[in-house]
Design an enzyme around this catalytic site. Structure first.
Site, PDB file in Angstrom:
ATOM      1  N   ILE A  12      11.459  -5.884   2.577  1.00  0.00           N
ATOM      2  CA  ILE A  12      11.268  -7.121   1.814  1.00  0.00           C
ATOM      3  C   ILE A  12      11.919  -6.995   0.427  1.00  0.00           C
ATOM      4  CG2 ILE A  12       9.594  -8.839   1.024  1.00  0.00           C
ATOM      5  CD1 ILE A  12       7.569  -7.551   2.991  1.00  0.00           C
ATOM      6  N   ASP A  33      13.807   2.731  -6.670  1.00  0.00           N
ATOM      7  CA  ASP A  33      13.329   3.094  -5.331  1.00  0.00           C
ATOM      8  C   ASP A  33      13.467   4.604  -5.136  1.00  0.00           C
ATOM      9  OD1 ASP A  33      13.088   1.240  -2.453  1.00  0.00           O
ATOM     10  OD2 ASP A  33      13.289   3.420  -2.314  1.00  0.00           O
ATOM     11  N   LYS A  34      12.462   5.178  -4.487  1.00  0.00           N
ATOM     12  CA  LYS A  34      12.468   6.630  -4.237  1.00  0.00           C
ATOM     13  C   LYS A  34      13.385   6.998  -3.062  1.00  0.00           C
ATOM     14  CE  LYS A  34       8.997  10.219  -3.199  1.00  0.00           C
ATOM     15  NZ  LYS A  34       7.567  10.415  -2.872  1.00  0.00           N
ATOM     16  N   THR A 100       1.263   6.965  -3.487  1.00  0.00           N
ATOM     17  CA  THR A 100       2.213   5.903  -3.881  1.00  0.00           C
ATOM     18  C   THR A 100       1.507   4.582  -4.162  1.00  0.00           C
ATOM     19  OG1 THR A 100       4.129   6.854  -2.801  1.00  0.00           O
ATOM     20  CG2 THR A 100       4.121   4.468  -3.030  1.00  0.00           C
ATOM     21  N   THR A 125      -1.027  -7.612   0.336  1.00  0.00           N
ATOM     22  CA  THR A 125      -0.983  -7.967   1.748  1.00  0.00           C
ATOM     23  C   THR A 125      -2.286  -8.633   2.186  1.00  0.00           C
ATOM     24  OG1 THR A 125      -1.023  -6.978   3.965  1.00  0.00           O
ATOM     25  CG2 THR A 125      -1.666  -5.548   2.175  1.00  0.00           C
ATOM     26  N   GLU A 127      -3.820  -7.810   4.667  1.00  0.00           N
ATOM     27  CA  GLU A 127      -4.667  -6.789   5.313  1.00  0.00           C
ATOM     28  C   GLU A 127      -5.822  -6.357   4.422  1.00  0.00           C
ATOM     29  OE1 GLU A 127      -2.907  -3.673   7.538  1.00  0.00           O
ATOM     30  OE2 GLU A 127      -1.238  -4.915   8.197  1.00  0.00           O
ATOM     31  N   TYR A 153      -4.095   2.447   5.060  1.00  0.00           N
ATOM     32  CA  TYR A 153      -3.072   1.621   4.389  1.00  0.00           C
ATOM     33  C   TYR A 153      -3.722   0.465   3.634  1.00  0.00           C
ATOM     34  CZ  TYR A 153       0.237  -2.233   3.867  1.00  0.00           C
ATOM     35  OH  TYR A 153       0.954  -3.291   3.360  1.00  0.00           O
ATOM     36  N   ALA A 155      -6.784   0.034   2.779  1.00  0.00           N
ATOM     37  CA  ALA A 155      -7.701   0.503   1.727  1.00  0.00           C
ATOM     38  C   ALA A 155      -6.906   0.847   0.462  1.00  0.00           C
ATOM     39  CB  ALA A 155      -8.488   1.709   2.219  1.00  0.00           C
ATOM     40  N   LYS A 192       8.064  -1.089  12.877  1.00  0.00           N
ATOM     41  CA  LYS A 192       7.215  -2.274  12.916  1.00  0.00           C
ATOM     42  C   LYS A 192       7.483  -3.043  14.212  1.00  0.00           C
ATOM     43  CE  LYS A 192       5.824  -1.159   8.769  1.00  0.00           C
ATOM     44  NZ  LYS A 192       6.615  -1.327   7.591  1.00  0.00           N
ATOM     45  N   ASN A 252       0.389 -10.533  19.997  1.00  0.00           N
ATOM     46  CA  ASN A 252       1.481  -9.554  20.093  1.00  0.00           C
ATOM     47  C   ASN A 252       2.244  -9.726  21.403  1.00  0.00           C
ATOM     48  OD1 ASN A 252       0.694  -8.531  17.642  1.00  0.00           O
ATOM     49  ND2 ASN A 252      -0.564  -6.906  18.520  1.00  0.00           N
TER      50      ASN A 252
HETATM   51  P1  NAD Z   1       9.133  -0.841   3.447  1.00  0.00           P
HETATM   52  O1  NAD Z   1       8.329   0.290   3.995  1.00  0.00           O
HETATM   53  O2  NAD Z   1      10.229  -1.426   4.261  1.00  0.00           O
HETATM   54  O3  NAD Z   1       9.795  -0.401   2.050  1.00  0.00           O
HETATM   55  C1  NAD Z   1       9.103   0.293   1.068  1.00  0.00           C
HETATM   56  C2  NAD Z   1      10.091   0.729   0.004  1.00  0.00           C
HETATM   57  O4  NAD Z   1       9.371   1.408  -1.035  1.00  0.00           O
HETATM   58  C3  NAD Z   1      11.151   1.714   0.516  1.00  0.00           C
HETATM   59  O5  NAD Z   1      12.423   1.339   0.035  1.00  0.00           O
HETATM   60  C4  NAD Z   1      10.717   3.048  -0.074  1.00  0.00           C
HETATM   61  O6  NAD Z   1      11.796   3.932  -0.299  1.00  0.00           O
HETATM   62  C5  NAD Z   1      10.063   2.604  -1.371  1.00  0.00           C
HETATM   63  N1  NAD Z   1       9.069   3.575  -1.863  1.00  0.00           N
HETATM   64  C6  NAD Z   1       8.071   4.174  -1.162  1.00  0.00           C
HETATM   65  N2  NAD Z   1       7.384   5.015  -1.960  1.00  0.00           N
HETATM   66  C7  NAD Z   1       7.947   4.935  -3.196  1.00  0.00           C
HETATM   67  C8  NAD Z   1       7.660   5.543  -4.439  1.00  0.00           C
HETATM   68  N3  NAD Z   1       6.661   6.439  -4.571  1.00  0.00           N
HETATM   69  N4  NAD Z   1       8.418   5.226  -5.513  1.00  0.00           N
HETATM   70  C9  NAD Z   1       9.444   4.322  -5.389  1.00  0.00           C
HETATM   71  N5  NAD Z   1       9.759   3.736  -4.226  1.00  0.00           N
HETATM   72  C10 NAD Z   1       9.023   4.028  -3.144  1.00  0.00           C
HETATM   73  O7  NAD Z   1       8.078  -1.938   3.001  1.00  0.00           O
HETATM   74  P2  NAD Z   1       8.069  -3.534   3.181  1.00  0.00           P
HETATM   75  O8  NAD Z   1       7.626  -3.858   4.543  1.00  0.00           O
HETATM   76  O9  NAD Z   1       9.334  -4.067   2.649  1.00  0.00           O
HETATM   77  O10 NAD Z   1       6.866  -3.911   2.188  1.00  0.00           O
HETATM   78  C11 NAD Z   1       7.109  -4.072   0.792  1.00  0.00           C
HETATM   79  C12 NAD Z   1       5.803  -4.465   0.117  1.00  0.00           C
HETATM   80  O11 NAD Z   1       5.291  -5.661   0.688  1.00  0.00           O
HETATM   81  C13 NAD Z   1       4.693  -3.413   0.282  1.00  0.00           C
HETATM   82  O12 NAD Z   1       3.987  -3.312  -0.926  1.00  0.00           O
HETATM   83  C14 NAD Z   1       3.820  -3.986   1.384  1.00  0.00           C
HETATM   84  O13 NAD Z   1       2.472  -3.558   1.244  1.00  0.00           O
HETATM   85  C15 NAD Z   1       3.953  -5.477   1.135  1.00  0.00           C
HETATM   86  N6  NAD Z   1       3.792  -6.349   2.312  1.00  0.00           N
HETATM   87  C16 NAD Z   1       4.499  -6.106   3.455  1.00  0.00           C
HETATM   88  C17 NAD Z   1       4.369  -6.987   4.539  1.00  0.00           C
HETATM   89  C18 NAD Z   1       5.144  -6.767   5.824  1.00  0.00           C
HETATM   90  O14 NAD Z   1       4.898  -7.468   6.804  1.00  0.00           O
HETATM   91  N7  NAD Z   1       6.098  -5.839   5.879  1.00  0.00           N
HETATM   92  C19 NAD Z   1       3.521  -8.088   4.446  1.00  0.00           C
HETATM   93  C20 NAD Z   1       2.794  -8.283   3.257  1.00  0.00           C
HETATM   94  C21 NAD Z   1       2.954  -7.416   2.203  1.00  0.00           C
HETATM   95  O1  DAU Z   2      -0.164  -8.363   7.477  1.00  0.00           O
HETATM   96  C1  DAU Z   2       0.736  -7.750   6.616  1.00  0.00           C
HETATM   97  C2  DAU Z   2       1.033  -6.346   7.097  1.00  0.00           C
HETATM   98  O2  DAU Z   2       1.802  -6.461   8.277  1.00  0.00           O
HETATM   99  C3  DAU Z   2       1.755  -5.499   6.063  1.00  0.00           C
HETATM  100  O3  DAU Z   2       0.917  -5.327   4.943  1.00  0.00           O
HETATM  101  C4  DAU Z   2       2.134  -4.132   6.642  1.00  0.00           C
HETATM  102  O4  DAU Z   2       2.885  -3.385   5.714  1.00  0.00           O
HETATM  103  C5  DAU Z   2       2.952  -4.362   7.889  1.00  0.00           C
HETATM  104  O5  DAU Z   2       3.242  -3.112   8.490  1.00  0.00           O
HETATM  105  C6  DAU Z   2       2.206  -5.257   8.889  1.00  0.00           C
HETATM  106  O6  DAU Z   2       1.068  -4.575   9.456  1.00  0.00           O
HETATM  107  P1  DAU Z   2       0.746  -4.632  11.030  1.00  0.00           P
HETATM  108  O7  DAU Z   2      -0.052  -3.448  11.380  1.00  0.00           O
HETATM  109  O8  DAU Z   2       0.225  -5.966  11.413  1.00  0.00           O
HETATM  110  O9  DAU Z   2       2.267  -4.526  11.598  1.00  0.00           O
HETATM  111  P2  DAU Z   2       2.912  -3.717  12.816  1.00  0.00           P
HETATM  112  O10 DAU Z   2       4.296  -4.219  12.976  1.00  0.00           O
HETATM  113  O11 DAU Z   2       2.707  -2.249  12.696  1.00  0.00           O
HETATM  114  O12 DAU Z   2       2.046  -4.216  14.062  1.00  0.00           O
HETATM  115  C7  DAU Z   2       1.957  -5.597  14.384  1.00  0.00           C
HETATM  116  C8  DAU Z   2       1.028  -5.717  15.598  1.00  0.00           C
HETATM  117  O13 DAU Z   2       1.698  -5.146  16.736  1.00  0.00           O
HETATM  118  C9  DAU Z   2      -0.275  -4.955  15.466  1.00  0.00           C
HETATM  119  O14 DAU Z   2      -1.322  -5.684  16.075  1.00  0.00           O
HETATM  120  C10 DAU Z   2      -0.034  -3.663  16.233  1.00  0.00           C
HETATM  121  C11 DAU Z   2       0.938  -4.084  17.318  1.00  0.00           C
HETATM  122  N1  DAU Z   2       1.905  -3.035  17.757  1.00  0.00           N
HETATM  123  C12 DAU Z   2       2.657  -2.427  16.812  1.00  0.00           C
HETATM  124  C13 DAU Z   2       3.566  -1.445  17.159  1.00  0.00           C
HETATM  125  C14 DAU Z   2       4.394  -0.749  16.110  1.00  0.00           C
HETATM  126  C15 DAU Z   2       2.051  -2.736  19.107  1.00  0.00           C
HETATM  127  O15 DAU Z   2       1.367  -3.328  19.979  1.00  0.00           O
HETATM  128  N2  DAU Z   2       2.952  -1.764  19.450  1.00  0.00           N
HETATM  129  C16 DAU Z   2       3.706  -1.088  18.538  1.00  0.00           C
HETATM  130  O16 DAU Z   2       4.492  -0.181  18.945  1.00  0.00           O
END
Ligand code: NAD
Ligand code: DAU
Length: 341
Positions: A12, A33-34, A100, A125, A127, A153, A155, A192, A252
């Protein structure tokens, strides 16, 4: 404005950095970014040479580094995306998430306090609210839903949110928080659900669906998430929380079947595997506050967005191959070895 975006090489964060760099040429965007396993500079190729963009490698939990950076860059705004983000990894190794997501956030807050940064935004999030029952489609998460995290996560993210709110109340730090539902779109790491299923289906590999596949997620296209954050950072009320979501709930199994159908692959690839421990049942966001106060309207619905996303992964198979050819195979074997029933 000089904006520090943390985690801007992730899924994102990289879409946000591209959006800010292109939309606000008068602003300077500093991507901190790390580069953990989830950080990928390939995501930033389209803007890496732009004059208003700068990348700095570093750790948000490294206090000296962060304070030195703030002194040097004097940001007007910090948007914190950096986090450990995968629930399954948090079940195996919670400690990285505390470091982190909690300590990294408090380090940034301390730096904002020290340097009187005018704006801090925490990307959180849905969550943090826990989950909703499957048989109550009338229930949604609002900004007033109590925090009730289920996984290490969530928490860690809930804990970070509470520190952000505490720094606002105690020190008057000018903060906002957004809580978004599940994102999908370009550049998502294939741990994911959606990119994992696309990449495996393309290779005719089994698709591991946890439990019965009836858990529900509320999907939002990553670009709609980033536009919402931009609105909140510029116009949101200091001290407030904003939920982000577009009412796109799917089981799903529905998501996986849509991917198979779009790719012309058979449903026999689906393999039901051992469930995720503590698996949240349903997420569903009420975005009314964001829509009414800030006029946010999502541009994608899931049916069009998922097809466009699948096409992106088809058109960018090199991007996926670079990830799949690294440490990813070891990760996949380790994470899924106990899941086969
Ligand atoms: P991601 O895992 O794709 O990317 C995380 C990034 O953070 C990476 O580039 C990583 O290198 C960097 N990072 C990790 N630890 C670090 C540190 N200690 N210092 C500096 N950089 C560091 O994550 P994402 O899915 O893009 O999510 C981004 C944000 O959005 C997160 O805070 C997540 O909780 C939130 N979020 C994600 C979703 C989702 O569906 N993916 C939904 C709602 C909120
Ligand atoms: O709701 C926002 C959150 O969505 C973000 O805060 C998180 O960073 C992001 O990872 C995501 O969390 P989920 O646990 O919902 O996403 P994930 O893609 O891991 O899983 C989506 C759903 O699919 C979940 O119900 C678990 C299921 N799943 C996931 C994987 C990876 C499967 O059934 N099989 C799989 O292999």
């Amino acid at each position: 404005m000089r904006i520090i975006v943390t985690g801007g090489a992730g899924f994102i964060g990289s879409v946000m950095v591209q959006y800010l760099v292109n939309t606000y040429p008068e602003d300077t965007i500093i991507n901190l970014d790390k580069l953990t396993y989830a950080g990928n500079l390939e995501n930033l190729k389209p803007i890496e040479d732009k004059a208003n963009y700068k990348f700095i490698r570093g750790d948000i939990a490294d206090r000296k580094f962060v304070f030195d950076l703030f002194e040097q860059e004097n940001p007007d705004c910090v948007i914190n995306f950096a986090a450990e983000t995968h629930v399954d990894r948090s079940v195996k190794n919670p400690e990285d998430f505390v470091r982190t997501n909690v300590m990294g956030t408090t380090t940034l807050l301390d730096a904002c306090k020290e340097f009187s940064t005018p704006r801090y935004h925490q990307v959180s999030t849905d969550e943090v609210y826990g989950d909703l029952p499957l048989d109550r489609p009338d229930l949604f998460f609002t900004e007033n839903t109590p925090l009730h995290a289920s996984s290490p996560y969530s928490a860690s993210k809930a804990s970070a949110d509470m520190f952000v709110q505490a720094y606002h109340r105690t020190f008057g730090l000018p903060v906002t928080i957004s809580r978004c539902s599940n994102n999908y779109g370009q550049y998502q790491f294939p741990e994911k659900l959606i990119p994992l299923m696309i990449s495996r289906a393309l290779n005719d590999q089994e698709l591991p669906v946890y439990g019965t596949g009836t858990n529900v997620r509320d999907w939002l296209h990553v670009e709609d998430h980033c536009k919402a954050i931009d609105l909140i950072v510029r116009n949101g009320k200091i001290g407030d929380v904003y939920n982000i979501g577009g009412h796109n709930e799917r089981t799903n199994l529905d998501v996986v079947k849509t991917i198979l159908e779009t790719l012309g692959k058979p449903e026999t690839l689906i393999k039901y595997v051992k469930d995720r421990p503590g698996h949240d049942r349903r997420y569903a966001i009420d975005p009314e506050k964001l829509e009414k106060e800030l006029g946010w309207v999502p541009t994608y619905n899931f049916d069009t967005g998922i097809r466009q996303t699948i096409q992106w992964y088809l058109d960018n198979q090199d991007w996926m191959q670079h990830i799949l050819s690294g440490d990813y195979q070891t990760y996949f074997k380790d994470m899924y070895k106990d899941r086969v029933q």
